[in-house]
Design a protein around this motif. Structure first.
Motif, PDB file in Angstrom:
ATOM      1  N   SER A  92      41.507 -42.453 -52.290  1.00 11.85           N
ATOM      2  CA  SER A  92      41.988 -41.240 -52.960  1.00 11.85           C
ATOM      3  C   SER A  92      41.011 -40.077 -52.809  1.00 11.85           C
ATOM      4  CB  SER A  92      42.233 -41.529 -54.447  1.00 11.85           C
ATOM      5  OG  SER A  92      41.033 -41.495 -55.201  1.00 11.85           O
ATOM      6  N   MET A  93      39.765 -40.381 -52.492  1.00 10.21           N
ATOM      7  CA  MET A  93      38.740 -39.350 -52.334  1.00 10.21           C
ATOM      8  C   MET A  93      38.761 -38.701 -50.957  1.00 10.21           C
ATOM      9  SD  MET A  93      35.742 -41.601 -54.136  1.00 10.21           S
ATOM     10  CE  MET A  93      34.393 -40.514 -53.653  1.00 10.21           C
ATOM     11  N   THR A  94      39.506 -39.274 -50.016  1.00  9.61           N
ATOM     12  CA  THR A  94      39.478 -38.802 -48.638  1.00  9.61           C
ATOM     13  C   THR A  94      40.531 -37.752 -48.318  1.00  9.61           C
ATOM     14  OG1 THR A  94      41.037 -40.470 -47.796  1.00  9.61           O
ATOM     15  CG2 THR A  94      38.702 -41.109 -47.948  1.00  9.61           C
ATOM     16  N   GLY A  95      41.539 -37.622 -49.156  1.00 10.82           N
ATOM     17  CA  GLY A  95      42.651 -36.725 -48.858  1.00 10.82           C
ATOM     18  C   GLY A  95      43.702 -37.360 -47.971  1.00 10.82           C
ATOM     19  N   LYS A  96      43.489 -38.607 -47.582  1.00 15.80           N
ATOM     20  CA  LYS A  96      44.453 -39.307 -46.726  1.00 15.80           C
ATOM     21  C   LYS A  96      45.479 -40.050 -47.580  1.00 15.80           C
ATOM     22  CE  LYS A  96      41.011 -40.343 -43.131  1.00 15.80           C
ATOM     23  NZ  LYS A  96      40.324 -41.447 -42.412  1.00 15.80           N
ATOM     24  N   PRO A  97      46.710 -40.162 -47.082  1.00 10.13           N
ATOM     25  CA  PRO A  97      47.702 -40.995 -47.770  1.00 10.13           C
ATOM     26  C   PRO A  97      47.480 -42.461 -47.441  1.00 10.13           C
ATOM     27  CG  PRO A  97      48.657 -40.098 -45.782  1.00 10.13           C
ATOM     28  CD  PRO A  97      47.266 -39.500 -45.889  1.00 10.13           C
ATOM     29  N   LEU A  98      48.165 -43.348 -48.143  1.00 10.61           N
ATOM     30  CA  LEU A  98      48.146 -44.761 -47.797  1.00 10.61           C
ATOM     31  C   LEU A  98      48.925 -44.952 -46.505  1.00 10.61           C
ATOM     32  CD1 LEU A  98      47.272 -47.604 -48.898  1.00 10.61           C
ATOM     33  CD2 LEU A  98      49.603 -47.785 -49.813  1.00 10.61           C
ATOM     34  N   LYS A  99      48.279 -45.573 -45.503  1.00 10.06           N
ATOM     35  CA  LYS A  99      48.927 -45.808 -44.210  1.00 10.06           C
ATOM     36  C   LYS A  99      49.400 -47.247 -44.135  1.00 10.06           C
ATOM     37  CE  LYS A  99      45.986 -42.392 -41.905  1.00 10.06           C
ATOM     38  NZ  LYS A  99      44.948 -42.171 -40.846  1.00 10.06           N
ATOM     39  N   ASP A 111      57.646 -45.797 -48.843  1.00 11.60           N
ATOM     40  CA  ASP A 111      57.909 -45.972 -50.271  1.00 11.60           C
ATOM     41  C   ASP A 111      56.644 -45.741 -51.097  1.00 11.60           C
ATOM     42  OD1 ASP A 111      59.364 -46.472 -52.529  1.00 11.60           O
ATOM     43  OD2 ASP A 111      59.730 -48.598 -52.125  1.00 11.60           O
ATOM     44  N   CYS A 112      55.759 -44.872 -50.602  1.00 12.80           N
ATOM     45  CA  CYS A 112      54.539 -44.550 -51.339  1.00 12.80           C
ATOM     46  C   CYS A 112      54.270 -43.055 -51.205  1.00 12.80           C
ATOM     47  CB  CYS A 112      53.342 -45.347 -50.805  1.00 12.80           C
ATOM     48  SG  CYS A 112      51.835 -45.070 -51.759  1.00 12.80           S
ATOM     49  N   ALA A 113      54.308 -42.353 -52.325  1.00 14.49           N
ATOM     50  CA  ALA A 113      54.063 -40.918 -52.331  1.00 14.49           C
ATOM     51  C   ALA A 113      52.558 -40.636 -52.352  1.00 14.49           C
ATOM     52  CB  ALA A 113      54.748 -40.281 -53.543  1.00 14.49           C
ATOM     53  N   HIS A 114      52.208 -39.369 -52.227  1.00 15.82           N
ATOM     54  CA  HIS A 114      50.800 -38.968 -52.232  1.00 15.82           C
ATOM     55  C   HIS A 114      50.671 -37.644 -52.978  1.00 15.82           C
ATOM     56  CE1 HIS A 114      47.017 -37.529 -49.874  1.00 15.82           C
ATOM     57  NE2 HIS A 114      46.670 -38.197 -50.958  1.00 15.82           N
ATOM     58  N   LEU A 115      49.960 -37.663 -54.082  1.00 12.42           N
ATOM     59  CA  LEU A 115      49.625 -36.424 -54.785  1.00 12.42           C
ATOM     60  C   LEU A 115      48.326 -35.921 -54.185  1.00 12.42           C
ATOM     61  CD1 LEU A 115      50.154 -34.374 -57.040  1.00 12.42           C
ATOM     62  CD2 LEU A 115      48.906 -35.873 -58.599  1.00 12.42           C
ATOM     63  N   LEU A 142      49.748 -42.638 -54.449  1.00 15.55           N
ATOM     64  CA  LEU A 142      48.297 -42.519 -54.414  1.00 15.55           C
ATOM     65  C   LEU A 142      47.946 -41.168 -55.018  1.00 15.55           C
ATOM     66  CD1 LEU A 142      45.500 -43.587 -53.470  1.00 15.55           C
ATOM     67  CD2 LEU A 142      45.905 -42.365 -51.308  1.00 15.55           C
ATOM     68  N   LEU A 143      47.128 -41.183 -56.059  1.00 18.58           N
ATOM     69  CA  LEU A 143      46.747 -39.976 -56.774  1.00 18.58           C
ATOM     70  C   LEU A 143      45.363 -39.527 -56.301  1.00 18.58           C
ATOM     71  CD1 LEU A 143      47.790 -41.275 -60.308  1.00 18.58           C
ATOM     72  CD2 LEU A 143      49.136 -39.779 -58.808  1.00 18.58           C
ATOM     73  N   SER A 144      45.310 -38.405 -55.634  1.00 21.89           N
ATOM     74  CA  SER A 144      44.052 -37.948 -55.055  1.00 21.89           C
ATOM     75  C   SER A 144      42.959 -37.808 -56.100  1.00 21.89           C
ATOM     76  CB  SER A 144      44.253 -36.606 -54.349  1.00 21.89           C
ATOM     77  OG  SER A 144      44.873 -36.799 -53.099  1.00 21.89           O
ATOM     78  N   ASN A 145      41.740 -38.247 -55.711  1.00 27.12           N
ATOM     79  CA  ASN A 145      40.551 -38.193 -56.571  1.00 27.12           C
ATOM     80  C   ASN A 145      40.772 -38.918 -57.896  1.00 27.12           C
ATOM     81  OD1 ASN A 145      40.895 -35.148 -55.240  1.00 27.12           O
ATOM     82  ND2 ASN A 145      38.914 -36.123 -54.873  1.00 27.12           N
ATOM     83  N   HIS A 146      41.620 -39.960 -57.856  1.00 27.24           N
ATOM     84  CA  HIS A 146      42.021 -40.589 -59.109  1.00 27.24           C
ATOM     85  C   HIS A 146      42.248 -42.098 -58.939  1.00 27.24           C
ATOM     86  CE1 HIS A 146      44.789 -40.072 -62.919  1.00 27.24           C
ATOM     87  NE2 HIS A 146      43.893 -41.032 -63.042  1.00 27.24           N
TER      88      HIS A 146
END
Length: 222
Positions: A92-99, A111-115, A142-146
């Motif tokens: 979540s600290m990288t700015g990348k979504p789950l791949k 089926d996985c969003a990215h804030l 995936l909640l960025s920085n969270h």
């Protein structure tokens, strides 16, 4: 559910919440006192939409307020898990979504969003609105920085997804440390997604976890 998440390093602090709908007005959750690792039958409480305890003895985690926004937006969601495990938190600290590029992680395929931006500590209604909108119609985010958040039509499904989310994040970090991730074909990804989200697999997996926990941690039923 709480004990399994604790075993998988989802609760090294008091951060994170597990909720499940009791009815249209109230939800079950674990008291923040003692954390997930010490959750028992008698530490589970029922709260209303104002995060007030209406059954049981304990203190709700104030973060459950943003769960209520998701329940209002998604009638299909009956349970939510939100945690800060190490690999999902690191990702979540990288700015990348789950791949999603491995069979064992395919329940998250498309089926996985990215804030992409952290809205701050999720204690107020504004954070609840932002997270619910970002989740959309997907099961997980995936909640960025969270950290991570998963939903399900049952508590078993939400927990299954949370455990597998952290494992998927770990796979991604390991793969990217040695090279580029090779994508999978859409048809195979969708097929594996549906296969891994069958009720028989979800409940079979959760029941196996539960049997082990009840054998090794009998105090869960205290």
């Amino acid at each position: 559910a709480c004990r399994k998440l604790a075993l998988e390093f989802h609760s090294e602090t008091l951060a994170g919440q597990v909720t499940a709908c009791a009815d249209t007005e109230t939800v079950w959750t674990a008291s923040i006192i003692g954390g997930f690792a010490n959750a028992r039958d008698d530490t589970i409480i029922r709260i209303n939409k104002d995060v007030e305890v209406v059954e049981g003895n304990g203190i709700p985690n104030p973060g459950v307020r943003f769960h209520l926004w998701i329940y209002r937006a998604r009638s299909d969601v009956q349970a939510i898990v939100h945690t800060h495990p190490p690999y999902a938190s690191a990702l979540s600290m990288t700015g990348k979504p789950l791949k999603i590029a491995h069979m064992d992680a395919a329940m998250f395929y498309e089926d996985c969003a990215h804030l992409s931006e952290w809205p701050g500590v999720p204690l107020a209604d504004e954070e609840g609105r932002i997270i619910a909108e970002a989740l959309g119609k997907k099961r997980s985010i995936l909640l960025s920085n969270h950290g991570l958040l998963t939903t399900g039509k049952t508590l078993e499904e939400a927990t299954y997804l949370a455990v597998q989310f952290e494992r998927a994040a770990r796979l991604q970090i390991l793969a990217e440390s040695v090279g580029n991730i090779q994508p999978i074909k859409n048809v195979h990804g969708r097929e594996a997604h549906d296969f891994l989200l069958q009720d028989s697999i979800i409940f079979g997996t959760f029941n196996a976890w539960s049997e082990e926990i009840l054998r090794k941690q009998p105090d869960v039923k205290s």
